[in-house]
Design an enzyme around this catalytic site. Structure first.
Site, PDB file in Angstrom:
ATOM      1  N   CYS A 106      37.803  23.030  37.361  1.00 51.90           N
ATOM      2  CA  CYS A 106      37.781  21.698  37.990  1.00 51.90           C
ATOM      3  C   CYS A 106      39.094  20.974  37.705  1.00 51.90           C
ATOM      4  O   CYS A 106      39.675  20.333  38.588  1.00 51.90           O
ATOM      5  CB  CYS A 106      36.620  20.858  37.455  1.00 51.90           C
ATOM      6  SG  CYS A 106      34.988  21.542  37.768  1.00 51.90           S
TER       7      CYS A 106
ATOM      8  N   CYS B 235      35.023  21.279  32.597  1.00 48.01           N
ATOM      9  CA  CYS B 235      35.211  22.436  33.492  1.00 48.01           C
ATOM     10  C   CYS B 235      36.701  22.712  33.730  1.00 48.01           C
ATOM     11  O   CYS B 235      37.381  21.938  34.394  1.00 48.01           O
ATOM     12  CB  CYS B 235      34.485  22.134  34.812  1.00 48.01           C
ATOM     13  SG  CYS B 235      34.897  23.237  36.161  1.00 48.01           S
TER      14      CYS B 235
END
Length: 107
Positions: free
Chosen positions: A34, A31
């Protein structure tokens, strides 16, 4: 100290049973957003004494994100007294995360 990595097995001890508020960052290796907020959370973990910041890799630990309704990542859930108190979804700058956290801790 770096943000602690919490597993499904240690979630209760590290988050629910904590004697201070805990911000849980639900994330995954793949991600991009993230990875963007990771350094900000590490810095906030060092700067803020009144909250502990931990990370849960959703790919390796599917139980906790399922239990708390995590649908998109990054999702940050602030636990106070062992209960989810506030949720923020998506990447945001460090200043915004800090302001959100400070507001929720004061509530």
């Amino acid at each position: 100290m770096a943000a602690k990595h919490v597993t499904d097995a240690s979630f209760h001890a590290d988050v629910i049973a904590s004697d201070k508020p805990v911000l849980v960052d639900f994330w995954a290796e793949w991600c991009g957003p993230c990875r963007q907020i990771g350094p900000a959370l590490e810095e906030l973990n060092l700067e803020m004494d009144d909250v502990e910041i931990v990370k849960v890799n959703i790919d390796e630990n599917p139980d906790a994100p399922t239990r708390y309704g995590v649908r998109g990542i990054p999702t940050m859930i602030l636990f106070k007294g062992g209960q989810p108190a506030a949720t923020a979804v998506g990447a945001r700058p460090k200043s915004a995360i800090k302001a959100w956290l400070e507001g929720e801790l004061a509530a």
